[in-house]
Design a protein around this motif. Structure first.
Motif, mmCIF file in Angstrom:
data_model
loop_
_atom_site.group_PDB
_atom_site.id
_atom_site.type_symbol
_atom_site.label_atom_id
_atom_site.label_comp_id
_atom_site.label_asym_id
_atom_site.label_seq_id
_atom_site.Cartn_x
_atom_site.Cartn_y
_atom_site.Cartn_z
ATOM 1 N N ALA A 79 -6.351 15.281 6.453
ATOM 2 C CA ALA A 79 -5.834 14.219 5.595
ATOM 3 C C ALA A 79 -5.021 13.221 6.412
ATOM 4 O O ALA A 79 -5.140 12.001 6.228
ATOM 5 C CB ALA A 79 -4.973 14.819 4.491
ATOM 6 N N LYS A 80 -4.184 13.730 7.323
ATOM 7 C CA LYS A 80 -3.378 12.839 8.174
ATOM 8 C C LYS A 80 -4.269 11.934 9.022
ATOM 9 O O LYS A 80 -4.013 10.729 9.164
ATOM 10 C CB LYS A 80 -2.469 13.668 9.090
ATOM 11 N N SER A 81 -5.332 12.515 9.580
ATOM 12 C CA SER A 81 -6.243 11.735 10.416
ATOM 13 C C SER A 81 -6.915 10.630 9.609
ATOM 14 O O SER A 81 -7.039 9.483 10.065
ATOM 15 C CB SER A 81 -7.301 12.660 11.026
ATOM 16 N N ALA A 82 -7.342 10.974 8.391
ATOM 17 C CA ALA A 82 -8.002 9.977 7.546
ATOM 18 C C ALA A 82 -7.024 8.870 7.152
ATOM 19 O O ALA A 82 -7.381 7.691 7.104
ATOM 20 C CB ALA A 82 -8.576 10.655 6.303
ATOM 21 N N ILE A 83 -5.776 9.246 6.880
ATOM 22 C CA ILE A 83 -4.771 8.236 6.513
ATOM 23 C C ILE A 83 -4.549 7.265 7.670
ATOM 24 O O ILE A 83 -4.474 6.048 7.470
ATOM 25 C CB ILE A 83 -3.443 8.924 6.119
ATOM 26 N N MET A 84 -4.449 7.769 8.875
ATOM 27 C CA MET A 84 -4.233 6.889 10.025
ATOM 28 C C MET A 84 -5.424 5.967 10.252
ATOM 29 O O MET A 84 -5.253 4.812 10.671
ATOM 30 C CB MET A 84 -3.955 7.716 11.276
ATOM 31 N N TYR A 86 0.849 -1.181 0.000
ATOM 32 C CA TYR A 86 0.000 0.000 0.000
ATOM 33 C C TYR A 86 0.893 1.243 0.000
ATOM 34 O O TYR A 86 1.651 1.466 0.954
ATOM 35 C CB TYR A 86 -0.919 0.010 1.223
ATOM 36 N N ALA A 87 0.796 2.024 -1.075
ATOM 37 C CA ALA A 87 1.610 3.242 -1.195
ATOM 38 C C ALA A 87 0.692 4.457 -1.092
ATOM 39 O O ALA A 87 -0.259 4.598 -1.869
ATOM 40 C CB ALA A 87 2.354 3.237 -2.520
ATOM 41 N N ILE A 88 0.985 5.324 -0.146
ATOM 42 C CA ILE A 88 0.168 6.526 0.064
ATOM 43 C C ILE A 88 1.006 7.747 -0.305
ATOM 44 O O ILE A 88 2.115 7.940 0.222
ATOM 45 C CB ILE A 88 -0.311 6.621 1.517
ATOM 46 N N LEU A 89 0.484 8.566 -1.224
ATOM 47 C CA LEU A 89 1.168 9.783 -1.650
ATOM 48 C C LEU A 89 0.399 10.979 -1.099
ATOM 49 O O LEU A 89 -0.780 11.173 -1.422
ATOM 50 C CB LEU A 89 1.236 9.864 -3.182
ATOM 51 N N LEU A 90 1.039 11.766 -0.291
ATOM 52 C CA LEU A 90 0.369 12.874 0.393
ATOM 53 C C LEU A 90 0.867 14.214 -0.143
ATOM 54 O O LEU A 90 2.069 14.505 -0.144
ATOM 55 C CB LEU A 90 0.626 12.792 1.903
ATOM 56 N N VAL A 131 -3.390 11.483 -2.371
ATOM 57 C CA VAL A 131 -4.226 12.467 -1.680
ATOM 58 C C VAL A 131 -3.741 13.848 -2.099
ATOM 59 O O VAL A 131 -2.593 14.219 -1.821
ATOM 60 C CB VAL A 131 -4.142 12.305 -0.155
ATOM 61 N N SER A 132 -4.603 14.612 -2.790
ATOM 62 C CA SER A 132 -4.179 15.927 -3.282
ATOM 63 C C SER A 132 -5.340 16.909 -3.257
ATOM 64 O O SER A 132 -6.504 16.509 -3.385
ATOM 65 C CB SER A 132 -3.646 15.789 -4.720
ATOM 66 N N ARG A 146 4.788 8.595 1.018
ATOM 67 C CA ARG A 146 5.594 9.555 0.249
ATOM 68 C C ARG A 146 4.901 10.919 0.282
ATOM 69 O O ARG A 146 3.673 11.002 0.105
ATOM 70 C CB ARG A 146 5.768 9.064 -1.186
ATOM 71 N N VAL A 147 5.671 11.944 0.479
ATOM 72 C CA VAL A 147 5.139 13.315 0.419
ATOM 73 C C VAL A 147 5.752 14.019 -0.783
ATOM 74 O O VAL A 147 6.833 13.648 -1.250
ATOM 75 C CB VAL A 147 5.436 14.096 1.718
#
Length: 458
Positions: free
Chosen positions: A175-180, A152-156, A266-267, A195-196
């Protein structure tokens, strides 16, 4: 002279008569010798009721035959099954001497009536009561379920616009809360990368070049919520939005041994660094692991929405529009619901398959046992008829002897019938218990997984 001729005639006649008598005597002796030889030959030739019974020698069995099973390997009698002819069998009995023992009479009857049990016995020995659902669990059917090969790769997006205030904090905080929340429900075996992009410099024109090359993996490893949260805390909204570069660099985050990958971008805006995120998404989607790129548009305008939709389409993924943390979490909730539905479907299909398998095995075990029992009863009924014929024909008419023959045949029937009953029931019970065990395991597993994602959703 006449006297001399008469004497010669008498002598010639007597000589001829003597020769003929001698020939008759020789012929009689030869006949007696041939009869004696034939009698001797007949005495040495084994009669049908004296031959030893023959037995099948089965191959490829998982174990050795028991004594009882060896007994049931006996080859069938001359009039077994559909070949039975009562009159012909009685006629054969007339060949029997009147001085046989009860055991010999019983054996003679079995040579005519013994049924064939060897196929049923072999099938019971080879009977496999195992029940197993062949359907793959949802974690091999859809993107998100637990499986060691899924990454699972998350791009923030860490561009400056993510610092804008929203109802319950900044866009970045939401966004951080939703990712967690999403990280919490990932399987333990998952690998995760975070990745940011756009996190360096500022939104000024002077910092554009610096910001547009800024993309960094701040976490890559197993599912460790505390470590991921610590990494997220360090992310501050800063500069421009290099979405294309971030997508291109994500290929470096996916482990070489990953079976598949799901990428979440996430953008809150469009590409602002002259990159081509659609092109990069298409190229990444063609990689060996064929990742799926899902886009979460966070409070975006129509122009950004159109661009991000094209990126998701190029990456074989989906686009979701979110205007708040609640919308982002709703997206994850939809993912959870997909998991719940998939596990429910897997459970129901697997339970149906296990039930059908179990019923087939139960019927097979019952039919095999019943076939042996039915054959033993048929065999005994025919053997009993022939035993009575022995008395009626006067071949064997002693009361005690008659009863003993009947007892031998009856004991055989009971022995075979009991084997069919006990073994058929034993295999039936194994299939019943085994099927119920697997059914319960599938039921519990399906319910457990469904509840797991239900509680995450709510």
């Amino acid at each position: 002279m006449k006297k001399t001729l008469w004497m010669l005639f008498i002598c010639s006649f007597l000589a001829a008569g003597c020769g003929k008598a001698e020939d008759v005597q020789k012929e009689k002796a030869k006949s007696q010798e041939e009869g004696a030889n034939a009698k001797q030959e007949g005495e040495t030739k084994e009669a049908w009721w004296e031959r030893d019974p023959e037995f099948y020698e089965p191959q490829d069995l998982p174990r050795d035959l028991t004594e009882n099973e060896q007994y049931l390997m006996r080859m069938p009698g001359e009039f077994s099954g559909d070949q039975y002819d009562g009159q012909a069998a009685v006629q054969k009995l007339k060949d029997l001497p009147t001085d046989l023992t009860a055991e010999q009479y019983a054996e003679a009857i079995l040579k005519l009536t013994a049924e064939d049990y060897h196929e049923e016995v072999q099938k019971l020995i080879k009977f496999d009561p195992a029940v197993e659902a062949s359907g793959e669990r949802p974690d091999e059917e859809i993107e998100e379920p637990a499986m060691g090969g899924v990454h699972y790769a998350i791009l923030l997006d860490a561009s400056g616009s993510m610092n804008a205030q929203n109802k319950s904090g900044t866009r970045m905080e939401e966004a951080k809360s939703a990712i967690m929340s999403f990280i919490d429900v990932l399987p333990k075996e998952s690998t995760v990368s975070l990745r940011v992009y756009g996190h360096e410099g500022t939104g000024s024109d002077e910092d554009q070049a610096r910001s547009c090359i800024s993309t960094e993996t701040i976490y890559n490893g197993g599912k460790e919520p505390d470590d991921i949260q610590s990494a997220l805390k360090e992310v501050k909204p800063a500069g421009w939005t290099p979405i294309g570069k971030a997508i291109a660099e994500t290929r470096n985050d996916i482990p070489e041994d990953a079976g598949s990958a799901v990428i979440y971008v996430v953008s809150d805006g469009i590409e602002t660094c002259d990159g081509d995120p659609v092109k990069e998404a298409k190229e990444l989607a063609a990689e060996g692991v064929k990742p799926i790129i899902n886009i979460i548009g966070f409070q975006i305008d129509n122009e950004a929405q159109k661009m991000l939709q094209e990126v998701a389409k190029a990456g074989n993924g989906e686009f979701t529009l979110a205007n708040s943390r609640q919308d982002v979490e709703k997206y994850w909730q939809e993912e959870y619901q997909r998991l719940m539905d998939a596990w429910e479907e897997w459970k129901n299909e697997s339970l149906k398959e296990v039930h059908n398998q179990q019923q087939e095995l139960l019927k097979e075990a019952q039919d095999l046992g019943q076939s042996i029992m039915d054959k033993s009863q048929t065999e005994f009924q025919r053997a009993e008829d022939l035993q009575q014929a022995l008395s009626q024909e006067g071949i064997q008419d002693e009361y005690d002897l008659t009863n003993k023959v009947w007892s031998i045949l009856y004991d055989r029937q009971q022995k075979i019938w009991r084997y069919g009953y006990d073994t058929g029931n034993e295999k039936w019970r194994e299939a019943y218990d085994g099927g119920n065990k697997v059914w319960r395991e599938i039921y519990d597993e399906g319910n457990h997984k469904w509840q797991e994602y239900y509680h995450k959703k709510y």
